[in-house]
Design a protein around this motif. Structure first.
Motif, mmCIF file in Angstrom:
data_model
loop_
_atom_site.group_PDB
_atom_site.id
_atom_site.type_symbol
_atom_site.label_atom_id
_atom_site.label_comp_id
_atom_site.label_asym_id
_atom_site.label_seq_id
_atom_site.Cartn_x
_atom_site.Cartn_y
_atom_site.Cartn_z
ATOM 1 N N PHE A 6 0.845 -1.189 0.000
ATOM 2 C CA PHE A 6 0.000 0.000 0.000
ATOM 3 C C PHE A 6 0.880 1.238 0.000
ATOM 4 C CE2 PHE A 6 -2.357 -3.361 2.033
ATOM 5 C CZ PHE A 6 -3.644 -3.223 1.544
ATOM 6 N N SER A 7 0.484 2.249 -0.777
ATOM 7 C CA SER A 7 1.169 3.534 -0.714
ATOM 8 C C SER A 7 0.159 4.643 -0.977
ATOM 9 C CB SER A 7 2.323 3.595 -1.714
ATOM 10 O OG SER A 7 1.865 3.410 -3.024
ATOM 11 N N ALA A 8 0.292 5.712 -0.208
ATOM 12 C CA ALA A 8 -0.568 6.880 -0.393
ATOM 13 C C ALA A 8 -0.043 7.652 -1.599
ATOM 14 C CB ALA A 8 -0.564 7.756 0.850
ATOM 15 N N VAL A 9 -0.948 8.008 -2.504
ATOM 16 C CA VAL A 9 -0.542 8.664 -3.740
ATOM 17 C C VAL A 9 -0.773 10.165 -3.655
ATOM 18 C CG1 VAL A 9 -0.926 8.783 -6.240
ATOM 19 C CG2 VAL A 9 -0.999 6.580 -5.072
ATOM 20 N N GLN A 10 -2.020 10.572 -3.386
ATOM 21 C CA GLN A 10 -2.366 11.986 -3.349
ATOM 22 C C GLN A 10 -3.764 12.142 -2.784
ATOM 23 O OE1 GLN A 10 -2.094 12.325 -7.671
ATOM 24 N NE2 GLN A 10 -4.240 12.965 -7.741
ATOM 25 N N SER A 11 -4.165 13.380 -2.616
ATOM 26 C CA SER A 11 -5.547 13.651 -2.207
ATOM 27 C C SER A 11 -6.346 14.014 -3.453
ATOM 28 C CB SER A 11 -5.601 14.758 -1.165
ATOM 29 O OG SER A 11 -5.072 15.950 -1.696
ATOM 30 N N ASP A 12 -7.664 13.863 -3.362
ATOM 31 C CA ASP A 12 -8.541 14.098 -4.508
ATOM 32 C C ASP A 12 -9.946 14.312 -3.960
ATOM 33 O OD1 ASP A 12 -9.375 14.331 -7.139
ATOM 34 O OD2 ASP A 12 -9.164 12.211 -7.617
ATOM 35 N N THR A 13 -10.909 14.504 -4.825
ATOM 36 C CA THR A 13 -12.309 14.550 -4.424
ATOM 37 C C THR A 13 -13.105 13.603 -5.319
ATOM 38 O OG1 THR A 13 -12.800 16.413 -5.883
ATOM 39 C CG2 THR A 13 -12.212 16.948 -3.608
ATOM 40 N N VAL A 14 -14.135 13.016 -4.749
ATOM 41 C CA VAL A 14 -15.077 12.171 -5.479
ATOM 42 C C VAL A 14 -16.453 12.739 -5.201
ATOM 43 C CG1 VAL A 14 -16.063 9.866 -5.716
ATOM 44 C CG2 VAL A 14 -13.615 10.119 -5.271
ATOM 45 N N ASP A 15 -17.088 13.273 -6.231
ATOM 46 C CA ASP A 15 -18.408 13.900 -6.084
ATOM 47 C C ASP A 15 -18.427 14.901 -4.931
ATOM 48 O OD1 ASP A 15 -19.443 12.460 -8.243
ATOM 49 O OD2 ASP A 15 -20.020 10.773 -6.956
ATOM 50 N N GLY A 16 -17.381 15.715 -4.848
ATOM 51 C CA GLY A 16 -17.297 16.752 -3.831
ATOM 52 C C GLY A 16 -16.853 16.267 -2.457
ATOM 53 N N THR A 17 -16.538 14.993 -2.317
ATOM 54 C CA THR A 17 -16.109 14.426 -1.041
ATOM 55 C C THR A 17 -14.589 14.285 -1.039
ATOM 56 O OG1 THR A 17 -18.177 13.182 -0.858
ATOM 57 C CG2 THR A 17 -16.339 12.434 0.494
ATOM 58 N N GLU A 18 -13.945 14.795 0.021
ATOM 59 C CA GLU A 18 -12.494 14.693 0.126
ATOM 60 C C GLU A 18 -12.082 13.235 0.281
ATOM 61 O OE1 GLU A 18 -10.144 17.610 2.493
ATOM 62 O OE2 GLU A 18 -12.145 18.200 3.174
ATOM 63 N N ALA A 19 -11.007 12.876 -0.436
ATOM 64 C CA ALA A 19 -10.545 11.489 -0.393
ATOM 65 C C ALA A 19 -9.027 11.432 -0.534
ATOM 66 C CB ALA A 19 -11.191 10.693 -1.518
ATOM 67 N N TRP A 20 -8.479 10.336 -0.040
ATOM 68 C CA TRP A 20 -7.083 9.988 -0.269
ATOM 69 C C TRP A 20 -7.060 8.866 -1.285
ATOM 70 C CZ3 TRP A 20 -3.012 12.676 1.144
ATOM 71 C CH2 TRP A 20 -3.118 13.536 2.233
ATOM 72 N N ILE A 21 -6.087 8.899 -2.173
ATOM 73 C CA ILE A 21 -5.923 7.808 -3.135
ATOM 74 C C ILE A 21 -4.791 6.906 -2.644
ATOM 75 C CG2 ILE A 21 -5.403 7.148 -5.501
ATOM 76 C CD1 ILE A 21 -6.349 9.922 -6.361
ATOM 77 N N LEU A 22 -5.102 5.621 -2.543
ATOM 78 C CA LEU A 22 -4.096 4.629 -2.194
ATOM 79 C C LEU A 22 -3.790 3.766 -3.412
ATOM 80 C CD1 LEU A 22 -5.393 3.244 1.239
ATOM 81 C CD2 LEU A 22 -3.667 4.998 0.847
ATOM 82 N N GLU A 23 -2.526 3.513 -3.636
ATOM 83 C CA GLU A 23 -2.096 2.568 -4.669
ATOM 84 C C GLU A 23 -1.944 1.225 -3.961
ATOM 85 O OE1 GLU A 23 -1.351 1.832 -8.538
ATOM 86 O OE2 GLU A 23 -1.218 3.913 -7.906
ATOM 87 N N VAL A 24 -2.600 0.211 -4.496
ATOM 88 C CA VAL A 24 -2.565 -1.116 -3.894
ATOM 89 C C VAL A 24 -2.033 -2.100 -4.934
ATOM 90 C CG1 VAL A 24 -3.918 -2.940 -2.792
ATOM 91 C CG2 VAL A 24 -4.550 -0.539 -2.453
ATOM 92 N N ALA A 25 -0.942 -2.781 -4.593
ATOM 93 C CA ALA A 25 -0.337 -3.735 -5.526
ATOM 94 C C ALA A 25 -0.176 -5.081 -4.825
ATOM 95 C CB ALA A 25 1.027 -3.230 -5.986
ATOM 96 N N PRO A 26 -0.555 -6.149 -5.505
ATOM 97 C CA PRO A 26 -0.371 -7.468 -4.906
ATOM 98 C C PRO A 26 1.115 -7.812 -4.812
ATOM 99 C CG PRO A 26 -1.162 -7.692 -7.150
ATOM 100 C CD PRO A 26 -1.146 -6.229 -6.837
ATOM 101 N N ARG A 27 1.489 -8.453 -3.714
ATOM 102 C CA ARG A 27 2.875 -8.913 -3.579
ATOM 103 C C ARG A 27 3.151 -10.060 -4.547
ATOM 104 N NH1 ARG A 27 5.391 -6.827 1.135
ATOM 105 N NH2 ARG A 27 3.877 -5.903 2.545
#
Length: 137
Positions: A6-27
């Motif tokens: 897991f790694s935090a990528v950036q902040s963003d909004t979804v339909d006006g809602t604040e969100a964090w974007i996580l990058e998820v990669a399988p080991r």
């Protein structure tokens, strides 16, 4: 959690809602149960708002690559799920979309398959039970 990175990528909004974007990669790769992608997590309660799936983590993705070779085209697969409906603090799906497309050397793209599901008109109800326990002695 042990199966993914897991790694935090950036902040963003979804339909006006604040969100964090996580990058998820399988080991581990090559196993359909280890999916990856980007997840939009709502700031405040950490609920999932959106997932953009990484198609290279889909089971049998090699078949899509082989199909692309047979078409002499590059696969362009998109897939996302949205969780836009909330009830009592739980989120439910609102959209699920997947598209399998291919882009040829000439730059033209064609869609081989597209599936779009819109969830709406959820019905919620309460189930009540009555317990009758008899004890024999």
């Amino acid at each position: 959690q042990k199966d993914h990175l897991f790694s935090a990528v950036q902040s963003d909004t979804v339909d006006g809602t604040e969100a964090w974007i996580l990058e998820v990669a399988p080991r581990l790769t090559g196993f359909s149960r280890y999916l990856g992608g980007r997840i939009w997590i709502k700031v405040g309660d950490s609920s999932v708002l959106r997932i953009e799936w990484d198609p290279t983590t889909f089971g049998h993705f090699e078949a899509i690559l082989a199909r692309g070779e047979s078409y002499k085209a590059t696969p362009e697969v998109r897939s996302h799920s949205e969780f836009g409906f909330e009830k009592n603090g739980l989120r439910f799906p609102s959209v699920d979309f997947t598209e399998e497309a291919y882009r040829g050397a000439d730059g033209k793209s064609f869609v081989r398959a597209r599936t779009s599901v819109v969830y709406k008109d959820y019905k919620f109800f309460t189930v009540e039970t009555e317990s009758a326990v008899k004890i024999r002695s």
